[in-house]
Design an enzyme around this catalytic site. Structure first.
Site, PDB file in Angstrom:
ATOM      1  N   HIS A 103      -1.749   7.795   7.221  1.00 56.58           N
ATOM      2  CA  HIS A 103      -0.818   8.696   6.520  1.00 56.58           C
ATOM      3  C   HIS A 103      -1.516   9.996   6.121  1.00 56.58           C
ATOM      4  O   HIS A 103      -0.902  11.060   6.115  1.00 56.58           O
ATOM      5  CB  HIS A 103      -0.301   8.027   5.235  1.00 56.58           C
ATOM      6  CG  HIS A 103       0.915   7.168   5.437  1.00 56.58           C
ATOM      7  ND1 HIS A 103       2.115   7.673   5.900  1.00 56.58           N
ATOM      8  CD2 HIS A 103       1.132   5.853   5.221  1.00 56.58           C
ATOM      9  CE1 HIS A 103       3.005   6.695   5.961  1.00 56.58           C
ATOM     10  NE2 HIS A 103       2.439   5.571   5.554  1.00 56.58           N
ATOM     11  N   GLN A 126       3.356   9.987   0.635  1.00 60.32           N
ATOM     12  CA  GLN A 126       4.610   9.254   0.475  1.00 60.32           C
ATOM     13  C   GLN A 126       5.289   9.536  -0.855  1.00 60.32           C
ATOM     14  O   GLN A 126       6.434   9.131  -1.071  1.00 60.32           O
ATOM     15  CB  GLN A 126       4.367   7.749   0.641  1.00 60.32           C
ATOM     16  CG  GLN A 126       3.943   7.398   2.073  1.00 60.32           C
ATOM     17  CD  GLN A 126       3.792   5.905   2.244  1.00 60.32           C
ATOM     18  OE1 GLN A 126       2.750   5.354   1.917  1.00 60.32           O
ATOM     19  NE2 GLN A 126       4.818   5.255   2.740  1.00 60.32           N
ATOM     20  N   GLY A 172       0.842  -1.197   0.000  1.00 56.82           N
ATOM     21  CA  GLY A 172       0.000   0.000   0.000  1.00 56.82           C
ATOM     22  C   GLY A 172       0.866   1.231   0.000  1.00 56.82           C
ATOM     23  O   GLY A 172       2.038   1.183   0.404  1.00 56.82           O
ATOM     24  N   HIS A 214      -3.518   1.610   8.013  1.00 53.60           N
ATOM     25  CA  HIS A 214      -2.159   2.160   7.941  1.00 53.60           C
ATOM     26  C   HIS A 214      -2.102   3.319   6.940  1.00 53.60           C
ATOM     27  O   HIS A 214      -1.586   4.395   7.246  1.00 53.60           O
ATOM     28  CB  HIS A 214      -1.190   1.038   7.539  1.00 53.60           C
ATOM     29  CG  HIS A 214       0.227   1.485   7.342  1.00 53.60           C
ATOM     30  ND1 HIS A 214       1.261   1.072   8.144  1.00 53.60           N
ATOM     31  CD2 HIS A 214       0.785   2.330   6.427  1.00 53.60           C
ATOM     32  CE1 HIS A 214       2.394   1.643   7.734  1.00 53.60           C
ATOM     33  NE2 HIS A 214       2.127   2.405   6.687  1.00 53.60           N
ATOM     34  N   GLU A 215      -2.662   3.095   5.747  1.00 53.37           N
ATOM     35  CA  GLU A 215      -2.569   4.115   4.677  1.00 53.37           C
ATOM     36  C   GLU A 215      -3.419   5.343   4.998  1.00 53.37           C
ATOM     37  O   GLU A 215      -3.011   6.475   4.728  1.00 53.37           O
ATOM     38  CB  GLU A 215      -2.970   3.521   3.319  1.00 53.37           C
ATOM     39  CG  GLU A 215      -2.128   2.337   2.844  1.00 53.37           C
ATOM     40  CD  GLU A 215      -0.627   2.579   2.857  1.00 53.37           C
ATOM     41  OE1 GLU A 215      -0.197   3.745   2.796  1.00 53.37           O
ATOM     42  OE2 GLU A 215       0.121   1.596   2.967  1.00 53.37           O
ATOM     43  N   CYS A 240       6.740   0.329   7.010  1.00 52.10           N
ATOM     44  CA  CYS A 240       6.316   1.469   6.186  1.00 52.10           C
ATOM     45  C   CYS A 240       7.463   1.885   5.277  1.00 52.10           C
ATOM     46  O   CYS A 240       8.598   2.017   5.746  1.00 52.10           O
ATOM     47  CB  CYS A 240       5.912   2.627   7.096  1.00 52.10           C
ATOM     48  SG  CYS A 240       5.415   4.109   6.186  1.00 52.10           S
ATOM     49  N   LEU A 241       7.147   2.104   3.993  1.00 56.62           N
ATOM     50  CA  LEU A 241       8.165   2.512   3.028  1.00 56.62           C
ATOM     51  C   LEU A 241       8.835   3.819   3.447  1.00 56.62           C
ATOM     52  O   LEU A 241       9.976   4.075   3.073  1.00 56.62           O
ATOM     53  CB  LEU A 241       7.525   2.700   1.636  1.00 56.62           C
ATOM     54  CG  LEU A 241       6.825   1.485   1.019  1.00 56.62           C
ATOM     55  CD1 LEU A 241       6.225   1.847  -0.332  1.00 56.62           C
ATOM     56  CD2 LEU A 241       7.779   0.307   0.889  1.00 56.62           C
TER      57      LEU A 241
HETATM   58 ZN    ZN Z   1       3.278   3.704   5.521  1.00 57.02          ZN
END
Ligand code: ZN
Length: 213
Positions: A177, A89, A84, A173-174, A131-132
């Site tokens: 953000h 991001q 995701g 999670h997304e 997380c990226l």
């Molecule tokens: Zn993340």
């Protein structure tokens, strides 16, 4: 003379009101198909900001299609290989996430615009998360097993649905953000993921030359 002035005013007016900010257009147009992924703490100003909805003009724009394609390409690239991604991001503070749908055949990655979580359903249970934007860590976070979400499809169709399983965790999670929240804020424990740290050796966190903010 008067007419020229009026035309000039109109041109400037249109440019200023096409919905996208100058920064957003720069990111969408200047990014390679593999976009720069914002990381903590360098990009905390973007990652900690609250994202806003798309308006009708942005929804109808070619830039949106470009952004969706580039985010999809970035998420699925072997260097990221995520499940995701949220628009902050890639430097865009808009309510947009891409989520891999583990609950659908073929696990498609789908875009969700102007998304919000209406309700968290069921008892929260702890699970591993990464997380990226927070490499190379991993943590244990308590999440609801089921969510009700409302969003727009890329064609503007409004949808409300309930999702359960791993995709429900990804949505939580997304969507965090989009409110400037990172999983590390919610995690019971956070630790270095040695495998990811090894993978990231040699990975460049350098921003593109045009990234001036
Ligand atoms: Zn993340």
């Amino acid at each position: 003379m008067k007419r020229v002035f009026l035309l000039l005013l109109l041109a400037v007016g249109c440019q200023a009101h096409d919905g996208w900010t100058a920064w957003e257009k720069t990111v969408i147009e200047q990014s390679d198909s593999l976009m720069y992924v914002t990381v903590m703490p360098a990009d905390s100003a973007i990652l900690r900001a609250k994202s806003i909805d798309f308006g009708p003009r942005e929804l109808a724009s070619a830039q949106l299609q470009t952004l969706l394609a580039k985010m999809h390409r970035t998420l699925t690239d072997p260097s990221q290989d995520g499940v995701g991604i949220a628009a902050p991001q890639v430097g865009i503070n808009r309510r947009l996430v891409l989520v891999m749908r583990y609950d659908k055949p073929g696990k498609p990655i789908e875009p969700y615009l102007n998304i919000k979580i209406d309700s968290l359903l069921g008892e929260k249970t702890p699970g591993p998360e990464g997380c990226l934007s927070v490499p190379p860590y991993r943590g244990v976070v308590r999440r609801a097993p089921k969510v009700q979400i409302s969003y727009l499809r890329p064609d503007g169709t409004p949808v409300t649905e309930q999702v359960e399983g791993y995709s429900a965790i990804i949505f939580q999670h997304e969507c965090d953000h989009l409110d400037g929240i990172l999983y590390t804020d919610r995690a019971d424990t956070v630790y270095i993921n040695q495998a990811w740290a090894a993978e990231r050796e040699g990975y460049s966190y350098e921003r593109p030359a045009w990234w001036k903010r």
